[in-house]
Design an enzyme around this catalytic site. Structure first.
Site: not given
Ligand code: C5P
Length: 291
Positions: A14, A140
């Site tokens: 994406k 995602d």
């Molecule tokens: O959800 P995901 O594991 O991809 O997110 C990785 C990191 O990115 C989270 O632990 C957080 O630190 C940050 N994040 C965030 N806000 C979001 C998505 C991700 O702060 N909406």
């Protein structure tokens, strides 16, 4: 003779046509507003039944973890926990989306495992149920399950389908560096002078099928909070070669350029190859039939 089942899924990458951060939520995540677009670059995810034992992950990428750090492995575990269908599987990932690039390759592999296991086990979960499992694997993952073009809000896992992006050529170029997503969010928290994208005008442009207006409104706030010289250089090369716009995807560092002209995109691809190890030309991918 036992007939074992196996199937091969496509895990599409994406790009973020817009990426805005609206604030911080109580759960520590950031509240985002992003127009997400699936692209035709994909990993292949082959899922085969085996006799017993935990999920086995292998790939053509030597540095990809094959244990619980791999999102595809987490997806197999999460599917078994949520449904009770604990089928032993081997998962072979053909990795073509660069790792840690802002293109959601790992999330898309996880989404493909969830969709694949739903088919293989005949568990019959709806897209919404698969997304509910997926959101605990990564923000995602729900978008990677539904695909197409969508507005993602909340922590990125609340989705509203949008009209498809008009067809175009998309040039992807990833410089030789990696970005940590949590570090990028932390830098955003410290940053001043952020320009926010005009998400509403981009949605209107999608509704009118107006690629030029869509390109004019695209922006990613991480480019303001974490400027990367290599990203700026690739953007400049793409614009000099006729891109309608060039932006960074996700927390980076991949740059994507939007082109309408085939010869322009081919020249831009050659120019980007002089300074980026990964350069690939693709197109928007349509929303998956049935959800
Ligand atoms: O959800 P995901 O594991 O991809 O997110 C990785 C990191 O990115 C989270 O632990 C957080 O630190 C940050 N994040 C965030 N806000 C979001 C998505 C991700 O702060 N909406």
């Amino acid at each position: 003779m036992t007939v074992r089942k196996n199937l091969c899924m496509r895990a599409y990458g994406k790009i973020n046509l817009t990426l805005d951060i609206l604030g911080r939520m109580e759960n520590g995540y950031h509240e985002v507003e992003m127009i997400m677009q699936q692209v035709s670059l994909y990993d292949s995810v082959q899922i085969s039944e085996k006799t017993d034992g935990p999920a086995e992950i292998s790939s053509n990428c030597p540095w990809l973890p094959s244990d619980g750090r791999n999102l595809a492995y987490k997806a197999a575990e999460a599917f078994a926990r949520a449904t009770g269908y604990d089928v032993p599987v081997k998962i072979r990932i053909g990795k073509y989306i660069p790792v840690a690039s802002g293109l959601a390759g790992g999330s898309s592999d996880a989404a493909a495992v969830l969709r694949g296991l739903n088919i293989l086990t005949k568990a019959g979960l709806s897209t919404e149920e698969l997304c509910k499992i997926g959101r605990d694997i990564g923000s995602d993952v729900p978008f990677c399950i539904t695909g197409g073009t969508a507005l993602a809000t909340g922590r990125g896992d609340e989705l509203r389908p949008l009209p498809p992006m008009p067809d175009c050529r998309i040039l992807l170029a990833k410089p030789r560096l990696s970005v940590s997503t949590p570090a990028a969010y932390a830098e955003f928290d410290r940053a001043k002078n952020i320009t926010h994208p005009d998400t509403a005008s981009c949605i209107q442009a999608l509704e009118h099928g107006d690629l030029a207006a869509l390109a004019a409104g695209m922006h990613n706030v991480f480019e303001d909070s974490s400027p990367i010289p290599e990203v700026e250089k690739l953007k400049q090369i793409m614009k000099e070669h006729g891109a309608l716009c060039a932006n960074m995807s996700g927390s980076g560092p991949t740059v994507f350029g939007i082109f309408t002209d085939e010869s322009a995109v081919l020249k831009a691809r050659a120019a980007c190859r002089a300074c980026a190890p990964f350069v690939f030309y693709c197109r928007p991918a349509a929303r998956r039939r049935g959800g």
